[in-house]
Design a protein around this motif. Structure first.
Motif, PDB file in Angstrom:
ATOM      1  N   LEU A 157       0.813  -1.211   0.000  1.00  0.00           N
ATOM      2  CA  LEU A 157       0.000   0.000   0.000  1.00  0.00           C
ATOM      3  C   LEU A 157       0.847   1.262   0.000  1.00  0.00           C
ATOM      4  CD1 LEU A 157      -2.652  -1.039   2.690  1.00  0.00           C
ATOM      5  CD2 LEU A 157      -2.808  -1.264   0.203  1.00  0.00           C
ATOM      6  N   THR A 158       2.158   1.108  -0.027  1.00  0.00           N
ATOM      7  CA  THR A 158       3.047   2.235   0.253  1.00  0.00           C
ATOM      8  C   THR A 158       3.875   2.665  -0.952  1.00  0.00           C
ATOM      9  OG1 THR A 158       4.628   0.606   1.108  1.00  0.00           O
ATOM     10  CG2 THR A 158       3.222   1.717   2.710  1.00  0.00           C
ATOM     11  N   ASP A 159       3.467   2.288  -2.149  1.00  0.00           N
ATOM     12  CA  ASP A 159       4.200   2.708  -3.345  1.00  0.00           C
ATOM     13  C   ASP A 159       3.769   4.132  -3.685  1.00  0.00           C
ATOM     14  OD1 ASP A 159       5.462   3.038  -5.752  1.00  0.00           O
ATOM     15  OD2 ASP A 159       4.944   1.064  -6.524  1.00  0.00           O
ATOM     16  N   VAL A 160       4.600   5.117  -3.343  1.00  0.00           N
ATOM     17  CA  VAL A 160       4.247   6.523  -3.503  1.00  0.00           C
ATOM     18  C   VAL A 160       5.299   7.231  -4.349  1.00  0.00           C
ATOM     19  CG1 VAL A 160       2.956   6.619  -1.336  1.00  0.00           C
ATOM     20  CG2 VAL A 160       5.394   7.177  -1.351  1.00  0.00           C
ATOM     21  N   LEU A 161       4.911   8.379  -4.884  1.00  0.00           N
ATOM     22  CA  LEU A 161       5.808   9.150  -5.741  1.00  0.00           C
ATOM     23  C   LEU A 161       5.452  10.625  -5.650  1.00  0.00           C
ATOM     24  CD1 LEU A 161       8.019   9.121  -8.042  1.00  0.00           C
ATOM     25  CD2 LEU A 161       6.092   9.061  -9.655  1.00  0.00           C
ATOM     26  N   SER A 162       6.489  11.469  -5.624  1.00  0.00           N
ATOM     27  CA  SER A 162       6.327  12.918  -5.710  1.00  0.00           C
ATOM     28  C   SER A 162       6.780  13.379  -7.087  1.00  0.00           C
ATOM     29  CB  SER A 162       7.166  13.603  -4.626  1.00  0.00           C
ATOM     30  OG  SER A 162       7.279  14.998  -4.882  1.00  0.00           O
ATOM     31  N   ASP A 163       6.124  14.439  -7.611  1.00  0.00           N
ATOM     32  CA  ASP A 163       6.537  14.961  -8.920  1.00  0.00           C
ATOM     33  C   ASP A 163       7.623  16.030  -8.801  1.00  0.00           C
ATOM     34  OD1 ASP A 163       5.215  17.180  -7.961  1.00  0.00           O
ATOM     35  OD2 ASP A 163       4.000  17.495  -9.765  1.00  0.00           O
ATOM     36  N   ALA A 164       8.305  16.094  -7.657  1.00  0.00           N
ATOM     37  CA  ALA A 164       9.310  17.132  -7.443  1.00  0.00           C
ATOM     38  C   ALA A 164      10.393  17.121  -8.518  1.00  0.00           C
ATOM     39  CB  ALA A 164       9.945  16.966  -6.063  1.00  0.00           C
ATOM     40  N   LEU A 165      10.772  15.940  -9.011  1.00  0.00           N
ATOM     41  CA  LEU A 165      11.840  15.833 -10.003  1.00  0.00           C
ATOM     42  C   LEU A 165      11.333  15.600 -11.415  1.00  0.00           C
ATOM     43  CD1 LEU A 165      14.409  13.668  -7.976  1.00  0.00           C
ATOM     44  CD2 LEU A 165      14.319  16.157  -8.218  1.00  0.00           C
ATOM     45  N   LEU A 166      10.030  15.516 -11.587  1.00  0.00           N
ATOM     46  CA  LEU A 166       9.506  15.227 -12.936  1.00  0.00           C
ATOM     47  C   LEU A 166       8.275  16.043 -13.269  1.00  0.00           C
ATOM     48  CD1 LEU A 166       6.862  13.247 -12.220  1.00  0.00           C
ATOM     49  CD2 LEU A 166       8.650  11.571 -11.929  1.00  0.00           C
ATOM     50  N   ASN A 167       8.106  17.175 -12.623  1.00  0.00           N
ATOM     51  CA  ASN A 167       6.884  17.942 -12.782  1.00  0.00           C
ATOM     52  C   ASN A 167       6.561  18.211 -14.248  1.00  0.00           C
ATOM     53  OD1 ASN A 167       4.668  19.686 -11.823  1.00  0.00           O
ATOM     54  ND2 ASN A 167       5.889  21.306 -12.770  1.00  0.00           N
ATOM     55  N   GLY A 168       5.327  17.890 -14.639  1.00  0.00           N
ATOM     56  CA  GLY A 168       4.853  18.148 -15.989  1.00  0.00           C
ATOM     57  C   GLY A 168       5.292  17.132 -17.013  1.00  0.00           C
ATOM     58  N   ASN A 169       6.093  16.157 -16.633  1.00  0.00           N
ATOM     59  CA  ASN A 169       6.576  15.136 -17.562  1.00  0.00           C
ATOM     60  C   ASN A 169       5.716  13.880 -17.486  1.00  0.00           C
ATOM     61  OD1 ASN A 169       8.825  16.616 -18.591  1.00  0.00           O
ATOM     62  ND2 ASN A 169       9.898  16.186 -16.681  1.00  0.00           N
ATOM     63  N   ARG A 170       6.000  12.984 -18.402  1.00  0.00           N
ATOM     64  CA  ARG A 170       5.256  11.733 -18.447  1.00  0.00           C
ATOM     65  C   ARG A 170       5.905  10.709 -17.517  1.00  0.00           C
ATOM     66  NH1 ARG A 170       1.149   9.826 -20.889  1.00  0.00           N
ATOM     67  NH2 ARG A 170       0.897   7.630 -21.372  1.00  0.00           N
ATOM     68  N   ILE A 171       5.076  10.010 -16.750  1.00  0.00           N
ATOM     69  CA  ILE A 171       5.537   8.877 -15.939  1.00  0.00           C
ATOM     70  C   ILE A 171       5.330   7.628 -16.791  1.00  0.00           C
ATOM     71  CG2 ILE A 171       5.204   7.601 -13.788  1.00  0.00           C
ATOM     72  CD1 ILE A 171       3.991  10.168 -12.603  1.00  0.00           C
ATOM     73  N   SER A 172       6.430   7.015 -17.216  1.00  0.00           N
ATOM     74  CA  SER A 172       6.351   5.922 -18.186  1.00  0.00           C
ATOM     75  C   SER A 172       6.862   4.618 -17.582  1.00  0.00           C
ATOM     76  CB  SER A 172       7.171   6.252 -19.437  1.00  0.00           C
ATOM     77  OG  SER A 172       6.653   7.398 -20.084  1.00  0.00           O
ATOM     78  N   ASN A 173       6.044   3.591 -17.709  1.00  0.00           N
ATOM     79  CA  ASN A 173       6.386   2.230 -17.319  1.00  0.00           C
ATOM     80  C   ASN A 173       6.978   2.179 -15.903  1.00  0.00           C
ATOM     81  OD1 ASN A 173       6.455  -0.568 -17.795  1.00  0.00           O
ATOM     82  ND2 ASN A 173       8.604  -0.472 -18.426  1.00  0.00           N
ATOM     83  N   ARG A 174       6.354   2.877 -14.987  1.00  0.00           N
ATOM     84  CA  ARG A 174       6.767   2.755 -13.592  1.00  0.00           C
ATOM     85  C   ARG A 174       6.240   1.429 -13.050  1.00  0.00           C
ATOM     86  NH1 ARG A 174       8.283   5.485  -8.856  1.00  0.00           N
ATOM     87  NH2 ARG A 174       7.318   4.575  -6.993  1.00  0.00           N
ATOM     88  N   ARG A 215       8.497  -0.193   7.181  1.00  0.00           N
ATOM     89  CA  ARG A 215       8.163  -1.535   6.697  1.00  0.00           C
ATOM     90  C   ARG A 215       9.360  -2.268   6.128  1.00  0.00           C
ATOM     91  NH1 ARG A 215       6.504  -4.391   2.180  1.00  0.00           N
ATOM     92  NH2 ARG A 215       7.166  -2.690   0.828  1.00  0.00           N
ATOM     93  N   THR A 216      10.271  -1.514   5.508  1.00  0.00           N
ATOM     94  CA  THR A 216      11.391  -2.139   4.800  1.00  0.00           C
ATOM     95  C   THR A 216      12.697  -2.086   5.583  1.00  0.00           C
ATOM     96  OG1 THR A 216      11.805  -0.050   3.631  1.00  0.00           O
ATOM     97  CG2 THR A 216      10.390  -1.669   2.540  1.00  0.00           C
ATOM     98  N   ARG A 217      12.631  -1.833   6.882  1.00  0.00           N
ATOM     99  CA  ARG A 217      13.849  -1.830   7.685  1.00  0.00           C
ATOM    100  C   ARG A 217      14.509  -3.202   7.621  1.00  0.00           C
ATOM    101  NH1 ARG A 217      13.567  -1.726  12.695  1.00  0.00           N
ATOM    102  NH2 ARG A 217      15.470  -0.599  13.193  1.00  0.00           N
ATOM    103  N   THR A 218      15.833  -3.212   7.450  1.00  0.00           N
ATOM    104  CA  THR A 218      16.565  -4.469   7.320  1.00  0.00           C
ATOM    105  C   THR A 218      17.423  -4.790   8.528  1.00  0.00           C
ATOM    106  OG1 THR A 218      18.425  -3.329   6.233  1.00  0.00           O
ATOM    107  CG2 THR A 218      16.663  -4.203   4.817  1.00  0.00           C
ATOM    108  N   GLY A 219      17.486  -3.893   9.491  1.00  0.00           N
ATOM    109  CA  GLY A 219      18.289  -4.155  10.678  1.00  0.00           C
ATOM    110  C   GLY A 219      19.709  -3.657  10.590  1.00  0.00           C
ATOM    111  N   SER A 220      20.031  -2.863   9.568  1.00  0.00           N
ATOM    112  CA  SER A 220      21.381  -2.334   9.441  1.00  0.00           C
ATOM    113  C   SER A 220      21.549  -1.086  10.296  1.00  0.00           C
ATOM    114  CB  SER A 220      21.686  -1.998   7.972  1.00  0.00           C
ATOM    115  OG  SER A 220      20.977  -0.828   7.590  1.00  0.00           O
ATOM    116  N   LEU A 221      22.802  -0.641  10.421  1.00  0.00           N
ATOM    117  CA  LEU A 221      23.090   0.547  11.218  1.00  0.00           C
ATOM    118  C   LEU A 221      22.488   1.810  10.609  1.00  0.00           C
ATOM    119  CD1 LEU A 221      26.839  -0.104  12.101  1.00  0.00           C
ATOM    120  CD2 LEU A 221      24.857  -0.378  13.601  1.00  0.00           C
ATOM    121  N   PHE A 222      22.181   1.751   9.316  1.00  0.00           N
ATOM    122  CA  PHE A 222      21.710   2.941   8.624  1.00  0.00           C
ATOM    123  C   PHE A 222      20.186   3.020   8.555  1.00  0.00           C
ATOM    124  CE2 PHE A 222      25.850   1.685   6.918  1.00  0.00           C
ATOM    125  CZ  PHE A 222      26.585   2.816   7.222  1.00  0.00           C
ATOM    126  N   ASP A 223      19.488   2.050   9.138  1.00  0.00           N
ATOM    127  CA  ASP A 223      18.035   2.081   9.148  1.00  0.00           C
ATOM    128  C   ASP A 223      17.540   3.188  10.066  1.00  0.00           C
ATOM    129  OD1 ASP A 223      17.609   0.042   7.401  1.00  0.00           O
ATOM    130  OD2 ASP A 223      17.453  -1.515   8.926  1.00  0.00           O
TER     131      ASP A 223
END
Length: 356
Positions: free
Chosen positions: A215-232, A269-277
């Motif tokens: 349920l958590t597949d999200v996207l911001s248009d900050a880097l693609l504003n006004g462009n086409r989102i293709s085959n995501r 949800r995707t935490r793997t247990g590493s030091l960088f999580d």
């Protein structure tokens, strides 16, 4: 050969002493105050809409919510910024579910919606007004066959891609929900179980089982504003049997606050247990107590426009014999029918999908 009797004796003596000193200790379990958990969404699709209310606690993998966590007897209202409101109906079979069933109360892009909750003990909560933003139309779905490693025993999959055109105005946020109905094989038809006659001949019968994407597949248009989102790629639909797959993807609009909430949710949800999580923490949403705005509920009340597409993936793209040679009976449950082996199984394909 040299011996070290004194050293060995000292070692054994020390080991015995340590063993004698080890006693089981029952550590007290930290008790935290239970909190309201809100999960619900208003859309521009026709009602019903579901708002789920629970207390925080230990949930199992079951679809049923434990009675002690379900909030029974709350008063729940949703109101828009035009002064229209609706009182939700509590589900008679699941106390935690509250429904908007009034067909005249339908989400509209541009409107803002607020959730009001009065708990059985009289405490009141409300959400921050959530604006329902329009969503770009979702174009036809695509499916790519993806081969998995046979060493790990994972099934191959179809990677489901989406295309859409982001509007020229900045500040658009997206979320995708996906489900596919997968063909599954069992050793006999649940409506006609095999007769016990000493023979081991079984038919390999099909049913269709829903498989849900995150349920958590999200996207911001900050880097693609006004462009086409293709085959995501928004979904990976596994292949457990040869047959048609039926895929549905729903594209939601999000507010900035909702996007930030779901992004944080995905990080947890995707935490793997590493030091960088990121450090684990309760994910607070947009609902707070009326008398104390610093007292926040968990979860999120959202408002989204929806665009959806459906796709039928024909099963004749897979070689039946090669599939059997590669996997054999690996994905076939032993001596069970579809209803016993799979949750929410159905014996006929779902309706409303385009022809193959």
């Amino acid at each position: 050969m040299r011996h070290y009797p004194n050293t060995l004796y000292l070692f054994l003596t020390l080991l015995a002493g340590l063993s004698a000193c080890v006693e089981p200790v029952a550590l007290p379990i930290r008790q935290t105050e239970r909190r309201l958990v809100v999960d619900g969404l208003i859309t521009d699709e026709a009602p019903p809409y579901l708002i789920k209310l629970t207390y925080s606690g230990n949930l199992t993998s079951s679809l049923l919510i434990p009675e002690e966590l379900a909030i029974n007897g709350a008063k729940v209202v949703v109101a828009d910024d035009a002064g229209k409101s609706v009182l939700l109906e509590q589900d008679p079979l699941n106390a935690a579910y509250y429904w908007v069933r009034d067909p005249s109360f339908r989400g509209q892009p541009g409107r803002s919606y607020t959730l009001f909750v009065t708990l059985p003990d009289g405490s009141r909560y409300q959400s921050v007004p959530e604006r329902l933003a329009a969503v770009a139309p979702l174009d036809q779905l695509t499916a790519q066959y993806h081969t998995q490693s046979s060493i790990l025993g994972q099934p191959d999959a179809y990677l489901i891609g989406v295309d859409t055109q982001d509007p020229p105005t900045p500040g658009n946020f997206y979320r995708w929900e996906s489900v596919s109905y997968l063909p599954r094989w069992t050793k006999y038809d649940p409506l006609h179980p095999p007769i016990s006659n000493g023979l081991s001949s079984f038919c390999y019968c099909s049913c269709w089982v829903p498989y849900f994407g995150p349920l958590t597949d999200v996207l911001s248009d900050a880097l693609l504003n006004g462009n086409r989102i293709s085959n995501r790629i928004v979904f990976s639909s596994p292949i457990y049997a040869v047959g048609n797959q039926y895929v549905q993807v729903r594209q939601f609009s999000l507010s900035r606050a909702a996007y930030q909430y779901w992004t944080l949710f995905e990080q947890q949800r995707t935490r793997t247990g590493s030091l960088f999580d990121p450090q684990p923490a309760s994910i607070e949403g947009n609902v707070h107590a009326v008398d104390d705005t610093t007292k926040l509920a968990l979860g999120y009340f959202g408002a989204s426009a929806v665009s959806q597409q459906r796709l039928t993936i024909p099963g004749d793209t897979i070689n039946y014999n090669r599939f059997l040679v590669r996997y054999g009976n690996e994905f076939i449950p032993p001596d069970q029918d579809c209803f016993q082996a799979f949750g929410q199984a159905q014996l006929i394909p779902p309706a409303g999908y385009p022809p193959r």
